[in-house]
Design an enzyme around this catalytic site. Structure first.
Site, short mmCIF file in Angstrom:
data_model
loop_
_atom_site.label_atom_id
_atom_site.label_comp_id
_atom_site.label_asym_id
_atom_site.label_seq_id
_atom_site.Cartn_x
_atom_site.Cartn_y
_atom_site.Cartn_z
N VAL A 188 0.84 -1.20 0.00
CA VAL A 188 0.00 0.00 0.00
C VAL A 188 0.88 1.25 0.00
O VAL A 188 0.51 2.28 -0.57
CB VAL A 188 -0.95 0.00 1.21
CG1 VAL A 188 -1.86 1.23 1.19
CG2 VAL A 188 -1.81 -1.27 1.21
N GLU A 206 5.98 4.94 6.73
CA GLU A 206 6.48 4.02 7.76
C GLU A 206 5.99 2.63 7.39
O GLU A 206 4.83 2.30 7.57
CB GLU A 206 5.96 4.45 9.14
CG GLU A 206 6.47 5.81 9.60
CD GLU A 206 7.98 5.86 9.77
OE1 GLU A 206 8.59 4.79 9.97
OE2 GLU A 206 8.55 6.96 9.68
N CYS A 240 5.88 -4.20 13.13
CA CYS A 240 6.77 -3.94 12.01
C CYS A 240 8.24 -4.04 12.37
O CYS A 240 9.09 -4.23 11.49
CB CYS A 240 6.48 -2.57 11.41
SG CYS A 240 6.68 -1.20 12.57
#
Length: 431
Positions: A188, A206, A240
């Site tokens: 995305v 990010e 993440c």
């Protein structure tokens, strides 16, 4: 209309920015239980993890912004003189971009939306906030609380009532924004980057990636195993900066695997019990992990059970080869693949031939090894003899490099994501 509001100057006074930041802090403090309940509904998040990540950390960041607001937004004088501009005085004026788009994500839905939102407000912008609908209970709660606590002329929320995050984001990015901030997947992120590029809109991305761990023969193996297990299985691996795979010296790999199994048993003795260990966010993520586990071709050291009904994936450690299905894409779940390697140079070579990660972790007792790895690898952040810590320091910039992200935030760096800092004013003196 946020653009009209910004042009009216409503968000420029520091007093107005501070009022909105204090309201945002009250949003968290007044609704801690509701936030934890929403996180449990979406992610099965334990209370301790929910409070630390999605309550304490964003509140701490907001308090830091309030305490430093005047200093971090102040005009900066330039002391150096130049023959080309003499006699004159110079300064750099910090000003907001205008209307900011902040796109949140689902794994830490409050922290990863409210921290950039706070930075955008502190910098003096109007903000359109887009929570992620994957964590639906959290998105709905976040939207209702923002609408209740914050001035709608300053912050507008969209998305919880709309189906399809990608479609909504693409539609939003067809509109005019002065700056964008996105947290989410690289897939995305590419869409966001392309849309922003077409309009020449500055953006912070990010993202994530496969974060490597190097364990050398001289490492404290027990300590390494405890830190890696703790970092990997936090939030059920949906983080993440989680350690994504381990490159372990062949001399200590068996010891490391045994210590990992012991650490899992100690930290998560009954993970299947409600409230004891997080759950995958939806059925799609469970099916994805079930698929890669079915084809990993390695040896399961501990764990491996999957319950589709409760979205439970057991904390799992697997010894694999570099060609395993677990070594291809970011796992984003509670599975830890461990590869045996002959030496440090092999580990560095493997990392160099992959996309630059968001985080890198090294366990070694030798400072020469620390310097070598730092010199010959590149990552958004590094923690040596630990995991996750580099992202927790409030004054360190947190962000990726290359495919793991553009730009950085946290503390003063969050405001800087939403400020134009290169406006140079020169006053010529004729007296």
């Amino acid at each position: 209309d946020l653009h009209a509001t910004f042009k009216s100057g409503v968000t420029l006074p520091l007093a107005k920015r501070e009022r909105e930041l204090r309201a945002l802090r009250c949003l968290l403090e007044d609704n801690k239980d509701a936030i934890c309940d929403a996180l449990y509904t979406d992610l099965g998040r334990t209370r301790a993890e929910a409070e630390f990540y999605d309550f304490f950390l964003p509140r701490s960041n907001i308090k830091q912004l309030i305490g430093n607001l005047r200093r971090w937004t102040a005009t900066q004088g330039v002391r150096e003189t130049s023959l080309f501009t003499f006699p004159s005085s110079q300064c750099v004026i910090k000003e907001p971009y205008g209307v900011a788009l902040v796109i949140g994500t689902w794994n830490y839905p409050f922290m990863l939306s409210l921290i950039p939102l706070a930075g955008a407000i502190a910098a003096g912008n109007c903000v359109l906030l887009k929570p992620c609908n994957v964590a639906r209970a959290s998105a709905k709660l976040q939207a209702s609380l923002v609408r209740k606590y914050l001035d709608p002329k300053v912050v507008t929320v969209v998305g919880p009532e709309m189906e399809g995050d990608r479609e909504t984001i693409a539609e939003l990015l067809d509109q005019k924004f002065d700056v964008a901030f996105f947290t989410g997947s690289p897939a995305v992120g590419r869409i966001v980057a392309a849309k922003c590029g077409a309009r020449l809109t500055p953006c912070t991305l990010e993202l994530g990636g496969k974060n490597p761990v190097i364990v050398t023969a001289d490492a404290d193996v027990q300590l390494a195993a405890k830190y890696v297990v703790w970092g990997r299985f936090m939030n059920s691996g949906q983080q993440c900066i989680s350690p994504d795979y381990v490159l372990c010296s062949a001399a200590v790999v068996d010891e490391f695997l045994a210590e990992c199994a012991a650490a899992v048993a100690s930290m998560y003795p009954h993970p299947s019990e409600p409230g004891a260990f997080g759950r995958m966010v939806n059925d799609k993520q469970v099916a994805r992990l079930e698929s890669v586990m079915a084809a990993h071709g390695g040896e399961v050291i501990c764990g491996g059970k999957i319950d589709k009904v409760s979205r439970f994936v057991e904390p799992t450690v697997v010894k694999v080869s570099l060609g395993s299905s677990l070594m291809q894409e970011e796992i984003f779940g509670p599975i830890l693949p461990v590869c045996s390697i002959p030496d440090l140079n092999t580990a560095i070579d493997i990392i160099q031939h992959r996309a630059k990660p968001l985080a890198l972790y090294l366990f070694s007792s030798r400072w020469q090894t620390h310097r070598k790895v730092l010199k010959h690898t590149s990552a958004g952040g590094v923690t040596i003899n630990g995991t996750l810590y580099h992202a927790a320091h409030p004054s360190l910039p947190f962000g990726g490099v290359g495919e793991s992200g553009w730009g950085a935030y946290h503390g003063q760096h969050t405001i800087e994501c939403f400020q134009v800092r290169d406006l140079l004013a020169i006053t010529i003196s004729f007296s």
